[in-house]
Design a protein around this motif. Structure first.
Motif, PDB file in Angstrom:
ATOM      1  N   GLN A  57       1.007  -1.269   0.116  1.00 62.65           N
ATOM      2  CA  GLN A  57       0.084  -0.053   0.026  1.00 62.65           C
ATOM      3  C   GLN A  57       0.827   1.313  -0.014  1.00 62.65           C
ATOM      4  O   GLN A  57       0.332   2.354  -0.339  1.00 62.65           O
ATOM      5  CB  GLN A  57      -0.966  -0.073   1.192  1.00 62.65           C
ATOM      6  N   LEU A  58       2.161   1.208   0.269  1.00 63.19           N
ATOM      7  CA  LEU A  58       3.127   2.192   0.279  1.00 63.19           C
ATOM      8  C   LEU A  58       3.423   2.600  -1.146  1.00 63.19           C
ATOM      9  O   LEU A  58       3.918   1.615  -2.115  1.00 63.19           O
ATOM     10  CB  LEU A  58       4.357   1.905   1.030  1.00 63.19           C
ATOM     11  N   CYS A  59       3.548   4.002  -1.395  1.00 72.84           N
ATOM     12  CA  CYS A  59       3.743   4.391  -2.990  1.00 72.84           C
ATOM     13  C   CYS A  59       5.096   4.750  -2.526  1.00 72.84           C
ATOM     14  O   CYS A  59       5.534   5.522  -1.611  1.00 72.84           O
ATOM     15  CB  CYS A  59       3.037   5.543  -3.535  1.00 72.84           C
ATOM     16  N   PRO A  60       6.026   4.455  -3.665  1.00 75.63           N
ATOM     17  CA  PRO A  60       7.776   4.983  -3.506  1.00 75.63           C
ATOM     18  C   PRO A  60       7.774   6.405  -3.474  1.00 75.63           C
ATOM     19  O   PRO A  60       6.735   7.052  -4.147  1.00 75.63           O
ATOM     20  CB  PRO A  60       8.358   4.503  -4.626  1.00 75.63           C
ATOM     21  N   VAL A  61       8.810   6.976  -2.965  1.00 75.22           N
ATOM     22  CA  VAL A  61       8.906   8.367  -2.736  1.00 75.22           C
ATOM     23  C   VAL A  61      10.530   8.599  -2.883  1.00 75.22           C
ATOM     24  O   VAL A  61      11.135   8.031  -2.044  1.00 75.22           O
ATOM     25  CB  VAL A  61       8.095   9.060  -1.689  1.00 75.22           C
ATOM     26  N   ASN A  62      10.913   9.649  -3.588  1.00 74.87           N
ATOM     27  CA  ASN A  62      12.494   9.782  -3.819  1.00 74.87           C
ATOM     28  C   ASN A  62      12.597  11.258  -3.044  1.00 74.87           C
ATOM     29  O   ASN A  62      12.639  12.370  -3.891  1.00 74.87           O
ATOM     30  CB  ASN A  62      12.851   9.519  -5.016  1.00 74.87           C
ATOM     31  N   LEU A  63      12.661  11.323  -1.970  1.00 74.10           N
ATOM     32  CA  LEU A  63      13.099  12.644  -1.163  1.00 74.10           C
ATOM     33  C   LEU A  63      13.764  12.321   0.013  1.00 74.10           C
ATOM     34  O   LEU A  63      13.877  11.136   0.579  1.00 74.10           O
ATOM     35  CB  LEU A  63      11.727  13.365  -1.057  1.00 74.10           C
ATOM     36  N   LEU A  64      14.323  13.378   0.740  1.00 77.61           N
ATOM     37  CA  LEU A  64      15.231  13.268   2.112  1.00 77.61           C
ATOM     38  C   LEU A  64      14.463  14.166   2.935  1.00 77.61           C
ATOM     39  O   LEU A  64      14.321  15.444   2.592  1.00 77.61           O
ATOM     40  CB  LEU A  64      16.707  13.577   1.707  1.00 77.61           C
ATOM     41  N   LEU A  65      14.286  13.636   3.936  1.00 76.71           N
ATOM     42  CA  LEU A  65      13.856  14.565   5.313  1.00 76.71           C
ATOM     43  C   LEU A  65      15.063  14.832   6.140  1.00 76.71           C
ATOM     44  O   LEU A  65      15.765  14.113   6.274  1.00 76.71           O
ATOM     45  CB  LEU A  65      12.570  13.822   5.950  1.00 76.71           C
TER      46      LEU A  65
END
Length: 118
Positions: A57-65
């Protein structure tokens, strides 16, 4: 919204964190930090696991927190979940897009944008 009655035992001015319980995806989620300064809504991975939601159910994301103290974290993904705020008959349900983060925290979630129109 908080009323004068909610503030009866609060010493003013105060700088205490607001920590609440929310119903997220039909799961009673305690230790939710309300942080209006946060630019994202965060759901920590251990809470995600307790909700018994599927990894699919998780959609991939390409970012940095970048968090407190400069700690950098790559989110596991994003997930949109229904969040119920309040108690009947004064409650609302809103779909919230959470960043799912797998790192240590004393909170299960951080709500930063729940009241905004974005």
């Amino acid at each position: 919204m908080f009323t004068d009655e909610d503030a009866e035992r609060v010493h003013h001015p105060h700088d205490n964190a607001i920590v609440i319980t929310l119903l997220i995806a039909d799961y009673t989620t305690r230790r939710v930090l309300v942080d209006n300064g946060s630019s994202a809504d965060i759901l920590y991975y251990p809470a995600f696991q307790q909700m018994r939601l599927g990894q699919d159910q998780l959609c991939p994301v390409n970012l940095l927190l970048v968090g407190f103290g400069g700690m950098k974290v790559h989110p596991v993904g994003t997930i949109t979940l229904p969040v119920v705020v309040g108690a009947y008959p004064q409650q609302i349900t809103k779909e919230v897009n959470f960043l799912n983060v797998d790192c240590s925290s004393s909170y299960n979630a951080i709500i930063g944008k729940l009241t905004s129109n974005s």
